[in-house]
Write a protein that holds these residues in place. Structure first.
Motif, PDB file in Angstrom:
ATOM      1  N   TYR A  98      -2.265  11.984  -3.332  1.00  0.00           N
ATOM      2  CA  TYR A  98      -1.363  10.931  -2.857  1.00  0.00           C
ATOM      3  C   TYR A  98      -0.527  11.258  -1.852  1.00  0.00           C
ATOM      4  O   TYR A  98      -0.151  10.287  -0.893  1.00  0.00           O
ATOM      5  CB  TYR A  98      -0.565  10.278  -4.130  1.00  0.00           C
ATOM      6  CG  TYR A  98      -1.589   9.787  -5.199  1.00  0.00           C
ATOM      7  CD1 TYR A  98      -1.901   8.438  -4.896  1.00  0.00           C
ATOM      8  CD2 TYR A  98      -1.675  10.356  -6.285  1.00  0.00           C
ATOM      9  CE1 TYR A  98      -2.672   7.770  -6.149  1.00  0.00           C
ATOM     10  CE2 TYR A  98      -2.361   9.762  -7.279  1.00  0.00           C
ATOM     11  CZ  TYR A  98      -3.063   8.692  -7.183  1.00  0.00           C
ATOM     12  OH  TYR A  98      -3.699   8.028  -8.167  1.00  0.00           O
ATOM     13  N   TYR A  99      -0.004  12.393  -1.500  1.00  0.00           N
ATOM     14  CA  TYR A  99       0.613  13.108  -0.469  1.00  0.00           C
ATOM     15  C   TYR A  99      -0.090  12.586   0.850  1.00  0.00           C
ATOM     16  O   TYR A  99       0.331  12.252   1.798  1.00  0.00           O
ATOM     17  CB  TYR A  99       1.077  14.442  -0.554  1.00  0.00           C
ATOM     18  CG  TYR A  99       1.611  14.759   0.619  1.00  0.00           C
ATOM     19  CD1 TYR A  99       2.946  14.647   1.142  1.00  0.00           C
ATOM     20  CD2 TYR A  99       1.105  15.720   1.472  1.00  0.00           C
ATOM     21  CE1 TYR A  99       3.582  15.146   2.268  1.00  0.00           C
ATOM     22  CE2 TYR A  99       1.476  16.424   2.598  1.00  0.00           C
ATOM     23  CZ  TYR A  99       2.697  15.822   2.947  1.00  0.00           C
ATOM     24  OH  TYR A  99       3.086  16.530   4.262  1.00  0.00           O
ATOM     25  N   ASN A 100      -1.491  12.822   0.752  1.00  0.00           N
ATOM     26  CA  ASN A 100      -2.235  12.915   1.886  1.00  0.00           C
ATOM     27  C   ASN A 100      -2.620  11.474   2.140  1.00  0.00           C
ATOM     28  O   ASN A 100      -3.000  10.848   3.339  1.00  0.00           O
ATOM     29  CB  ASN A 100      -3.732  13.830   1.646  1.00  0.00           C
ATOM     30  CG  ASN A 100      -3.513  15.170   1.576  1.00  0.00           C
ATOM     31  OD1 ASN A 100      -2.707  15.619   2.209  1.00  0.00           O
ATOM     32  ND2 ASN A 100      -4.347  15.799   0.555  1.00  0.00           N
ATOM     33  N   LYS A 101      -2.567  10.806   1.106  1.00  0.00           N
ATOM     34  CA  LYS A 101      -2.884   9.222   1.338  1.00  0.00           C
ATOM     35  C   LYS A 101      -1.749   8.479   1.928  1.00  0.00           C
ATOM     36  O   LYS A 101      -1.851   7.767   2.708  1.00  0.00           O
ATOM     37  CB  LYS A 101      -3.030   8.504  -0.161  1.00  0.00           C
ATOM     38  CG  LYS A 101      -4.668   8.666  -0.636  1.00  0.00           C
ATOM     39  CD  LYS A 101      -4.650   7.859  -1.836  1.00  0.00           C
ATOM     40  CE  LYS A 101      -6.138   7.946  -2.184  1.00  0.00           C
ATOM     41  NZ  LYS A 101      -6.448   7.232  -3.651  1.00  0.00           N
ATOM     42  N   LEU A 102      -0.536   8.979   1.630  1.00  0.00           N
ATOM     43  CA  LEU A 102       0.702   8.607   2.073  1.00  0.00           C
ATOM     44  C   LEU A 102       0.816   8.801   3.759  1.00  0.00           C
ATOM     45  O   LEU A 102       1.025   8.051   4.606  1.00  0.00           O
ATOM     46  CB  LEU A 102       1.826   9.191   1.524  1.00  0.00           C
ATOM     47  CG  LEU A 102       3.361   8.644   1.667  1.00  0.00           C
ATOM     48  CD1 LEU A 102       3.319   6.941   1.231  1.00  0.00           C
ATOM     49  CD2 LEU A 102       4.226   9.264   0.910  1.00  0.00           C
ATOM     50  N   TYR A 103       0.312   9.896   3.857  1.00  0.00           N
ATOM     51  CA  TYR A 103       0.178  10.459   5.319  1.00  0.00           C
ATOM     52  C   TYR A 103      -0.881   9.627   5.961  1.00  0.00           C
ATOM     53  O   TYR A 103      -0.420   8.999   7.152  1.00  0.00           O
ATOM     54  CB  TYR A 103      -0.211  11.810   5.332  1.00  0.00           C
ATOM     55  CG  TYR A 103      -0.196  12.445   6.821  1.00  0.00           C
ATOM     56  CD1 TYR A 103       0.811  12.901   7.573  1.00  0.00           C
ATOM     57  CD2 TYR A 103      -1.601  12.645   7.385  1.00  0.00           C
ATOM     58  CE1 TYR A 103       0.381  13.272   9.027  1.00  0.00           C
ATOM     59  CE2 TYR A 103      -1.765  13.103   8.852  1.00  0.00           C
ATOM     60  CZ  TYR A 103      -0.839  13.510   9.408  1.00  0.00           C
ATOM     61  OH  TYR A 103      -1.084  13.914  10.689  1.00  0.00           O
ATOM     62  N   SER A 104      -2.029   9.595   5.853  1.00  0.00           N
ATOM     63  CA  SER A 104      -3.081   8.829   6.399  1.00  0.00           C
ATOM     64  C   SER A 104      -2.749   7.073   6.486  1.00  0.00           C
ATOM     65  O   SER A 104      -2.777   6.674   7.826  1.00  0.00           O
ATOM     66  CB  SER A 104      -4.262   8.729   5.935  1.00  0.00           C
ATOM     67  OG  SER A 104      -4.326   8.357   4.498  1.00  0.00           O
ATOM     68  N   ARG A 120       0.826  -1.201   0.060  1.00  0.00           N
ATOM     69  CA  ARG A 120      -0.190   0.180  -0.091  1.00  0.00           C
ATOM     70  C   ARG A 120       0.686   1.212   0.018  1.00  0.00           C
ATOM     71  O   ARG A 120       0.871   2.072  -0.873  1.00  0.00           O
ATOM     72  CB  ARG A 120      -1.077   0.022   1.213  1.00  0.00           C
ATOM     73  CG  ARG A 120      -1.716   1.015   1.431  1.00  0.00           C
ATOM     74  CD  ARG A 120      -2.974   1.033   0.227  1.00  0.00           C
ATOM     75  NE  ARG A 120      -4.060   2.168   0.437  1.00  0.00           N
ATOM     76  CZ  ARG A 120      -4.738   2.588  -0.618  1.00  0.00           C
ATOM     77  NH1 ARG A 120      -4.861   2.091  -1.663  1.00  0.00           N
ATOM     78  NH2 ARG A 120      -5.590   3.633  -0.073  1.00  0.00           N
ATOM     79  N   ILE A 121       1.657   1.358   0.968  1.00  0.00           N
ATOM     80  CA  ILE A 121       2.742   2.577   0.986  1.00  0.00           C
ATOM     81  C   ILE A 121       3.643   2.694  -0.272  1.00  0.00           C
ATOM     82  O   ILE A 121       3.882   3.843  -0.798  1.00  0.00           O
ATOM     83  CB  ILE A 121       3.672   2.744   2.349  1.00  0.00           C
ATOM     84  CG1 ILE A 121       2.502   2.571   3.707  1.00  0.00           C
ATOM     85  CG2 ILE A 121       4.398   3.532   2.384  1.00  0.00           C
ATOM     86  CD1 ILE A 121       3.065   2.500   5.055  1.00  0.00           C
ATOM     87  N   ASN A 122       4.245   1.546  -0.763  1.00  0.00           N
ATOM     88  CA  ASN A 122       5.034   1.468  -1.953  1.00  0.00           C
ATOM     89  C   ASN A 122       4.068   1.988  -3.039  1.00  0.00           C
ATOM     90  O   ASN A 122       4.941   2.799  -3.870  1.00  0.00           O
ATOM     91  CB  ASN A 122       5.399   0.155  -2.044  1.00  0.00           C
ATOM     92  CG  ASN A 122       6.776   0.062  -3.098  1.00  0.00           C
ATOM     93  OD1 ASN A 122       7.697   0.913  -3.010  1.00  0.00           O
ATOM     94  ND2 ASN A 122       6.421  -0.674  -4.361  1.00  0.00           N
ATOM     95  N   LYS A 123       2.888   1.449  -3.274  1.00  0.00           N
ATOM     96  CA  LYS A 123       2.320   1.957  -4.426  1.00  0.00           C
ATOM     97  C   LYS A 123       1.691   3.373  -4.309  1.00  0.00           C
ATOM     98  O   LYS A 123       1.736   4.187  -5.446  1.00  0.00           O
ATOM     99  CB  LYS A 123       0.962   1.001  -4.307  1.00  0.00           C
ATOM    100  CG  LYS A 123       0.003   1.270  -5.573  1.00  0.00           C
ATOM    101  CD  LYS A 123      -1.230   0.501  -5.560  1.00  0.00           C
ATOM    102  CE  LYS A 123      -2.319   0.835  -6.684  1.00  0.00           C
ATOM    103  NZ  LYS A 123      -3.153  -0.248  -6.755  1.00  0.00           N
ATOM    104  N   ILE A 124       1.460   3.835  -3.258  1.00  0.00           N
ATOM    105  CA  ILE A 124       1.189   5.478  -3.095  1.00  0.00           C
ATOM    106  C   ILE A 124       2.297   6.209  -3.271  1.00  0.00           C
ATOM    107  O   ILE A 124       2.330   7.308  -4.128  1.00  0.00           O
ATOM    108  CB  ILE A 124       0.521   5.585  -1.597  1.00  0.00           C
ATOM    109  CG1 ILE A 124      -0.868   4.996  -1.415  1.00  0.00           C
ATOM    110  CG2 ILE A 124       0.272   7.077  -1.326  1.00  0.00           C
ATOM    111  CD1 ILE A 124      -1.332   5.063  -0.065  1.00  0.00           C
TER     112      ILE A 124
END
Length: 406
Positions: free
Chosen positions: A180-186, A164-168
């Motif tokens: 995607y920055y916000n998704k990476l944070y959450s 998940r983190i690698n894909k984002i």
């Protein structure tokens, strides 16, 4: 910046895997000539050595992902340069976690239970001479179905968050979108919550349950601090290596200084948990708990105290800013610490089975095979991959990062 991997590096680590297999076959040939071939599969030393190496390299990968997630949720600008490195180091997580799960499954179906003695049914039979009252009281937690369910949850969860983190991170670097920055944070927050929860249970299941009569209330934190240190130290080693071969230009002394600071403070945290755990048992002087230390002190030549040299004394050199900013010194200190934490893991597991230090061909071959596979996977993931997260909103800050105290 695209890193073109030299084939020589992959050939070298492929050679270490082959060499490890040769050592293993040489060890097995001794049983063949003695007509004890079936003993190979019952050899406790074989399974424990593979198990130690598997957990060790898994801890490096999961520690790297944990440190990456910490940087994401803290919105640190200085570390963006090394984010792709942390992503690549964590690429061993799927392989390492599945390997550990396979070893656990083999132990469950193995008639002699070479690693987890508590899985033997006769320990819970009141009519058996081996009936264990203490284990009977722990059966609600230490039972095979619940153990298997827990470990499937650990493994699948770690694999999920890695992908998940690698894909984002990948989409952040190609989409030019802040979503995607916000998704990476959450997702980093979710992973830290998940791993903070499972790390204690994981340490109990994978290590402390090997000696089910002994327990430590600090063991989960002790194990977690070791994982984090392994990750940070290896991130430092890879970053310095790439800098030295001329493909990691934006990595500078300021980044090294900060990584050195993390290594220093993390080593002090690990040492604090080590001392606190020992102090509680020494002061309480409870026989069944002190046996854990007596065996390591007398039969393993004070290995429990000697490992403080690479894990506590050597990291004190990083008090000096000169040592943190000198790539050769920082690299050497990092390698020593990495060796020290292998000794720590060896100390946690091996003395539970043997009455003397027994580091031999099985341990060496396991390190070559699993370690070689770890490096081969890492270098394969680095091949033709960008080393910079250029579309990250803090990339420019990290690229131009300067510590004004240097």
């Amino acid at each position: 910046m695209i890193y073109q991997l030299s084939k020589n590096y992959k050939k070298f680590f492929l050679s270490t895997i082959i060499f490890g297999i040769i050592l293993l076959l040489y060890k097995w040939s001794q049983f063949f000539f003695k007509k004890k071939l079936l003993y190979i599969f019952n050899d406790q030393k074989l399974w424990t050595s593979i198990y130690i190496s598997s957990i060790y390299f898994f801890s490096i990968s999961i520690g790297s992902l944990l440190f990456l997630s910490i940087q994401n949720i803290s919105k640190s600008g200085w570390s963006i340069i090394i984010h792709p490195i942390m992503n690549k180091i964590s690429s061993f997580i799927p392989y390492g976690s599945i390997l550990i799960l396979i070893i656990l499954l083999i132990n469950i179906i193995h008639p002699n239970k070479p690693i987890f003695h508590w899985m033997n049914d006769y320990l819970y039979n009141p009519k058996s001479i081996y009936y264990d009252k203490i284990l009977m009281k722990k059966k609600l937690y230490l039972n095979i179905p619940f153990f298997l369910i827990r470990n499937l949850f650990y493994v699948l969860g770690c694999i999920f968050f890695y992908f998940r983190i690698n894909k984002i991170s990948y989409f952040l670097n190609v989409s030019y979108s802040l979503k995607y920055y916000n998704k990476l944070y959450s997702n980093s927050i979710y992973f830290i919550i998940f791993f903070a929860f499972i790390s204690t249970f994981l340490s109990w299941d994978w290590i402390m349950s090997i000696t089910p009569h002994w327990f430590s209330t600090l063991f989960g934190w002790y194990f977690l601090s070791g994982i984090l240190i392994n990750g940070i130290v290896f991130i430092t080693i890879v970053s310095i290596f790439l800098k030295k071969i001329g493909v990691f230009h934006f990595f500078n002394k300021s980044h090294m200084n900060d990584l050195g600071t993390y290594i220093f403070s993390g080593s002090l945290l690990w040492s604090y948990f080590w001392f606190s755990q020992f102090l509680l048992y020494w002061y309480g002087n409870i026989p069944e708990e002190m046996l854990y230390f007596f065996k390591r002190e007398k039969l393993y030549y004070n290995i429990h105290f000697l490992m403080l040299i690479p894990n506590f004394i050597i990291p004190l050199l990083l008090i000096s800013r000169k040592n943190k900013c000198n790539s050769n010194r920082l690299l050497l200190i990092s390698i020593i610490i990495l060796i020290g934490h292998y000794i720590d893991l060896f100390n946690l597991i091996d003395p539970n089975f043997y009455n003397k230090i027994s580091f031999g061909l099985y341990e060496i071959s396991s390190l070559f095979i699993i370690g070689g596979s770890f490096f081969y996977i890492l270098l394969s993931n680095l091949k033709n991959q960008t080393l910079y997260l250029t579309e990250h909103p803090f990339f420019k800050e990290s690229k131009e990062y300067k510590n004004h105290n240097l």
